[in-house]
Design a protein around this motif. Structure first.
Motif, PDB file in Angstrom:
ATOM      1  N   CYS A 180      -1.673  -1.752  -5.617  1.00  0.00           N
ATOM      2  CA  CYS A 180      -2.934  -1.645  -4.879  1.00  0.00           C
ATOM      3  C   CYS A 180      -3.781  -2.902  -5.052  1.00  0.00           C
ATOM      4  CB  CYS A 180      -3.702  -0.403  -5.340  1.00  0.00           C
ATOM      5  SG  CYS A 180      -5.048   0.048  -4.228  1.00  0.00           S
ATOM      6  N   ASN A 205      -9.973   2.853  -8.468  1.00  0.00           N
ATOM      7  CA  ASN A 205     -10.804   3.566  -9.451  1.00  0.00           C
ATOM      8  C   ASN A 205     -10.011   4.657 -10.161  1.00  0.00           C
ATOM      9  OD1 ASN A 205     -13.112   2.068  -8.969  1.00  0.00           O
ATOM     10  ND2 ASN A 205     -13.832   3.414  -7.331  1.00  0.00           N
ATOM     11  N   THR A 226     -14.485  -9.101   5.641  1.00  0.00           N
ATOM     12  CA  THR A 226     -14.215  -7.668   5.531  1.00  0.00           C
ATOM     13  C   THR A 226     -14.344  -7.208   4.085  1.00  0.00           C
ATOM     14  OG1 THR A 226     -11.854  -8.042   5.242  1.00  0.00           O
ATOM     15  CG2 THR A 226     -12.645  -7.718   7.491  1.00  0.00           C
ATOM     16  N   LYS A 227     -14.594  -5.953   3.917  1.00  0.00           N
ATOM     17  CA  LYS A 227     -14.737  -5.374   2.582  1.00  0.00           C
ATOM     18  C   LYS A 227     -13.429  -4.707   2.167  1.00  0.00           C
ATOM     19  CE  LYS A 227     -19.701  -4.458   3.118  1.00  0.00           C
ATOM     20  NZ  LYS A 227     -20.751  -3.414   3.104  1.00  0.00           N
ATOM     21  N   ILE A 228     -13.340  -4.392   0.867  1.00  0.00           N
ATOM     22  CA  ILE A 228     -12.180  -3.644   0.377  1.00  0.00           C
ATOM     23  C   ILE A 228     -12.197  -2.268   1.029  1.00  0.00           C
ATOM     24  CG2 ILE A 228     -11.104  -2.618  -1.659  1.00  0.00           C
ATOM     25  CD1 ILE A 228     -12.351  -4.830  -3.328  1.00  0.00           C
ATOM     26  N   PRO A 229     -11.079  -1.867   1.629  1.00  0.00           N
ATOM     27  CA  PRO A 229     -11.049  -0.544   2.269  1.00  0.00           C
ATOM     28  C   PRO A 229     -11.399   0.563   1.278  1.00  0.00           C
ATOM     29  CG  PRO A 229      -9.074  -1.812   2.795  1.00  0.00           C
ATOM     30  CD  PRO A 229      -9.795  -2.579   1.740  1.00  0.00           C
ATOM     31  N   TYR A 230     -12.077   1.587   1.783  1.00  0.00           N
ATOM     32  CA  TYR A 230     -12.512   2.676   0.916  1.00  0.00           C
ATOM     33  C   TYR A 230     -11.330   3.355   0.237  1.00  0.00           C
ATOM     34  CZ  TYR A 230     -14.229   7.237  -0.528  1.00  0.00           C
ATOM     35  OH  TYR A 230     -14.513   8.359  -1.258  1.00  0.00           O
ATOM     36  N   TYR A 231     -10.242   3.569   1.005  1.00  0.00           N
ATOM     37  CA  TYR A 231      -9.091   4.268   0.441  1.00  0.00           C
ATOM     38  C   TYR A 231      -8.466   3.474  -0.699  1.00  0.00           C
ATOM     39  CZ  TYR A 231      -6.626   1.137   3.726  1.00  0.00           C
ATOM     40  OH  TYR A 231      -6.178   0.038   4.416  1.00  0.00           O
ATOM     41  N   TRP A 257       0.831  -1.203   0.000  1.00  0.00           N
ATOM     42  CA  TRP A 257       0.000   0.000   0.000  1.00  0.00           C
ATOM     43  C   TRP A 257       0.868   1.256   0.000  1.00  0.00           C
ATOM     44  CZ3 TRP A 257      -3.954   2.319  -1.499  1.00  0.00           C
ATOM     45  CH2 TRP A 257      -4.406   3.499  -0.908  1.00  0.00           C
ATOM     46  N   SER A 283     -10.140   1.234  -2.576  1.00  0.00           N
ATOM     47  CA  SER A 283     -11.121   1.252  -3.669  1.00  0.00           C
ATOM     48  C   SER A 283     -11.007   2.543  -4.472  1.00  0.00           C
ATOM     49  CB  SER A 283     -12.532   1.104  -3.094  1.00  0.00           C
ATOM     50  OG  SER A 283     -13.495   1.186  -4.109  1.00  0.00           O
ATOM     51  N   ARG A 284     -10.831   3.653  -3.751  1.00  0.00           N
ATOM     52  CA  ARG A 284     -10.702   4.942  -4.424  1.00  0.00           C
ATOM     53  C   ARG A 284      -9.429   4.998  -5.277  1.00  0.00           C
ATOM     54  NH1 ARG A 284     -10.897  10.468  -0.973  1.00  0.00           N
ATOM     55  NH2 ARG A 284      -8.846   9.734  -0.348  1.00  0.00           N
TER      56      ARG A 284
END
Length: 571
Positions: free
Chosen positions: A523, A550, A539-544, A504, A546-547
Motif C-alpha cells: 500500500c 492506518n 492529488t491527495k492520497i486516496p481515502y481507501y 493495490w 489511507s484507511r
C-alpha cells in the motif's frame, strides 16, 4: 536539555561587557576555542581527558554533549582518539556504574550514555580507532551496560559500540573473549527489548517517566508524541543493533549452535525494524547470514515458519525482498536442503521467474528459473516425485514458460503472431465485458485464455491481463491466486515505477490473508508511485489507501504485541 557554561564576567558598565574570562583552568571549551597553538592545544585537550574522570565537575555533561556532537559529525577525525578520549570515556562509564551517588548527582546520569555513544561513533569506520579503543579498556564497561546495569537507553548505545568493534577483523577477537555471554545477551535483548521499552517507558505515566530518558529522546524539545515516536525508533535500534552484533559472529561461523536455536530463529521473522528503521535488514539479514553456512542452512530449512516468512517477503514491496529471494535460493540450490523446502518454495518462486534486474542483480528471474529447474529432468523424464502436486505443477509451468514456449515463439511465423495479438485483444475485451456483467468466473477464463495465447514479448498486454485476473480472484476471495497474479504483473512492470493497480490489489489480498506487514508495504508503494506520477500532481492520497495504511500501521506497530500482552495481563 540546556546547560549553561558558567564564566565570570567583568564589565566597566552595566550595559557593555568588555572582558569575559573563564575561571576554570582546564576548561575544555576554552582550550578548543581560544588556544591558537596546535601543539599546546593537543596537550591541553589530552590533559582534559585525563583529569575529567578524576574530577567532580558539573561541566562534564556539557563537555560530553559537545564531544557526542563532534563524534557524530566527524567520526573519522583522528584528533580526539589520539589524545585519550577512549580511556576517558571508559573510566566515566565505570564511574557511573560503580558510584551510584555520583551517578545521581547533578546531571551525571547523562554521562554513561554520551560516553558509550562517543565510543561507538569513533569506532564505526576506522579499524585503527577500534584497536585504540580496545587497548584503552572500553570493552568491560560496555559489557556492564550491555548487562543492563543502568537502563535500556545505555544498553542501546553499548550494543551499538560493541557491534562496531566486532565488525573489525582486528578487534573481533577482543570482543570474542566474551563470546558466549555476548551471544546470549544479544539474543535476549533482541527478543525482549520491545516489551521492555513499552513496559518501562511507553506504558508509564508521564509523571513517572525518567526525566533524563525523555531529555535524551527529544533533546529537550517536544512533548509526549515526539517522546513516544523516538522511543519506538530507539527500541527498534536496540533490537536491530543486537541483531547486527549477532551477525558479526554468524559471519565468522561462530556460536551458530546458540544463534540457531529454533525459537530464536522463529522470532527473527517478526524482527523487521518497523517503519522507523526500514534501512536495516534486521531479522531477515541474520537469517541470510546463517544460511550461508551449512549447519545454519539446515536449521532454517527445517523450520516451516521461516520458509513461509521468506516466501511472503519475496513477493512483497519490502526493501528486503531480494534478501528473502537470495536466502531461498541458497537453500534451494543445496542438495542437502532442496527437498526440505521445494514443496513450499516452488509455487511461490514460479511467480517471480520473469523478474528483471533487481536488488543490484541482473536477470533475477533467470537465476530463479535455474534454481527451480536444476534437476527438473529427474521429474520430467525420471522417477523423482515431489510430495506436493502443486510444487510439481509449478515446476512444469516454469519449464513450459521459460523453455518450451520460448522455443515455440522463436520459430513462430509473423502472420501467426499478428493473429494471436488480435485474438488476445478480443479475449481481453470479452473478459472485461464479463467482469462488468459480474460474471467473474467467466472473466477469469477469458483472461486465462488470453494469457495462454499472448506472445511473451507483449509484456504490457500480459501485465494488464494478469492484473485484471488478480482483481477477479480478489472478488472471488481466492487470495493466493490474487497474490500470484498481481506478483506476475509486477514482475512485468518497470521496477522504478511498478504497476499501481497491481500493488493495490496485492495489498488487499494480503490484508484478506491477515498478513499486515506485506499489505502495508504494498500500500505504501502504491501511494508513493501515485504521488510521484506526473498525472497525479496536486492529488491527495486516496481515502481507501489511507484507511488501509492506518489499519496496517496499527497492526504492525513494533509495540503491538507488547500492548496486547499487557492488556491481557490487566484483564
Amino acid at each position: 536539555m540546556e546547560f549553561e557554561h558558567q564564566h565570570n564576567t567583568t564589565t566597566k558598565t552595566s550595559k557593555l561587557p568588555t572582558e569575559t574570562t573563564c575561571t576554570i583552568l582546564s576548561c575544555f571549551f576554552c582550550t578548543m576555542m581560544n588556544e591558537p597553538d596546535p601543539s599546546l592545544r593537543r596537550v591541553k585537550i589530552s590533559k582534559c581527558f585525563k583529569e575529567m574522570p578524576l574530577n567532580d565537575d558539573q561541566e562534564h555533561v556539557l563537555v560530553l554533549s559537545g564531544l557526542w556532537n563532534i563524534a557524530m559529525t566527524q567520526p573519522d577525525d583522528p584528533e580526539f582518539p589520539s589524545l585519550g578520549i577512549f580511556e576517558c570515556m571508559a573510566k566515566l562509564i565505570r564511574k557511573g556504574i560503580n558510584d551510584q551517588a555520583w551517578l545521581l548527582k547533578d546531571q551525571n546520569i547523562y554521562i554513561p550514555y554520551y560516553a558509550a555513544h562517543i565510543i561507538g561513533s569513533y569506532t564505526m569506520n576506522k579499524s585503527q580507532f577500534a584497536e585504540k579503543a580496545t587497548k584503552s579498556g572500553v570493552i568491560f564497561p560496555l559489557m556492564e551496560l550491555l548487562r543492563g546495569k543502568i537502563s535500556w537507553v545505555e544498553q542501546r548505545v553499548a550494543v551499538r559500540a560493541l557491534g562496531h568493534l566486532a565488525n573489525h577483523d582486528s578487534t573481533f577477537e577482543a570482543i570474542a573473549v566474551h563470546e558466549v555471554e555476548i551471544i546470549q545477551l544479544a539474543m535476549k535483548i533482541a527478543s525482549t527489548c520491545l516489551d521492555e521499552v513499552y513496559d518501562k517507558f511507553i506504558a508509564v505515566k508521564d509523571s513517572k517517566k525518567l526525566k533524563y530518558h525523555c531529555d535524551l529522546l527529544t533533546r529537550g524539545l517536544g512533548g509526549l508524541e515526539i517522546e513516544n515516536r523516538k522511543a519506538e525508533e530507539w527500541a527498534s535500534h536496540l533490537q536491530c543493533w543486537s541483531l547486527y552484533l549477532l551477525n558479526c559472529f554468524a559471519c565468522k561461523e561462530r556460536s551458530l549452535s546458540l544463534i540457531c536455536k529454533k525459537e530464536f530463529l522463529k522470532n527473527l521473522c517478526g524482527m523487521w525494524g518497523g517503519l522507523a528503521n526500514r534501512t536495516t535488514p534486521a531479522g531477515v539479514g541474520l537469517i541470510r547470514t546463517v544460511c550461508q553456512t551449512e549447519s545454519g542452512k539446515r536449521s532454517v530449512a527445517d523450520l516451516k515458519e521461516i520458509i513461509e516468512f521468506l516466501c511472503n517477503l519475496s513477493r512483497s514491496s519490502d526493501d528486503w525482498q531480494y534478501t528473502a529471494i537470495d536466502t531461498l535460493l541458497l537453500i534451494l540450490k543445496d542438495p542437502d536442503t532442496r527437498y526440505k523446502v521445494i514443496d513450499i518454495v516452488a509455487p511461490i518462486l514460479v511467480d517471480l521467474v520473469e523478474l528483471g534486474s533487481f536488488g543490484g542483480s541482473s536477470n533475477v528471474g533467470d537465476t530463479i528459473t535455474q534454481a527451480l529447474l536444476q534437476d527438473y529432468h529427474k521429474i520430467k523424464y525420471g522417477n523423482l516425485k515431489l510430495k506436493s502436486k502443486r510444487a510439481e505443477k509449478a515446476l512444469g509451468e516454469t519449464w513450459e514458460l521459460k523453455v518450451e514456449r520460448k522455443k515455440r515463439e522463436k520459430l513462430m511465423p509473423k502472420q501467426e503472431v499478428r493473429e494471436r495479438k488480435l485474438l488476445v485483444g478480443k479475449l481481453k475485451k470479452n473478459g472485461n465485458l464479463m467482469f462488468w456483467s459480474e460474471d467473474i468466473e467467466e472473466a477469469v477464463m477469458k483472461y486465462s485464455e488470453a494469457l495462454s495465447l499472448c506472445p511473451l514479448k507483449m509484456k504490457k498486454e500480459r501485465l494488464v491481463l494478469y492484473s485484471n485476473r488478480a482483481q477477479c480472484n480478489l472478488l472471488l476471495r481466492n487470495t493466493e491466486a490474487a497474490i500470484s497474479d498481481a506478483t506476475r504483473a509486477l514482475c512485468l512492470s518497470n521496477a522504478a515505477s511498478p504497476h499501481g493497480k497491481s500493488l493495490w490489489r496485492r495489498s488487499q489480498a494480503y490484508d484478506m490473508k491477515g498478513l499486515a506487514k506485506e499489505s502495508l508495504m504494498d500500500c505504501l508503494a502504491f501511494v508513493s508511485d501515485r504521488l510521484k506520477s506526473e498525472k497525479s500532481k496536486g492529488t491527495k492520497i486516496p481515502y481507501y489507501a489511507s484507511r488501509m495504511i492506518n489499519k496496517q500501521m496499527n497492526a504492525t506497530s513494533i509495540f503491538a504485541s507488547a500492548k496486547l500482552g499487557r492488556e491481557k495481563n490487566e484483564v
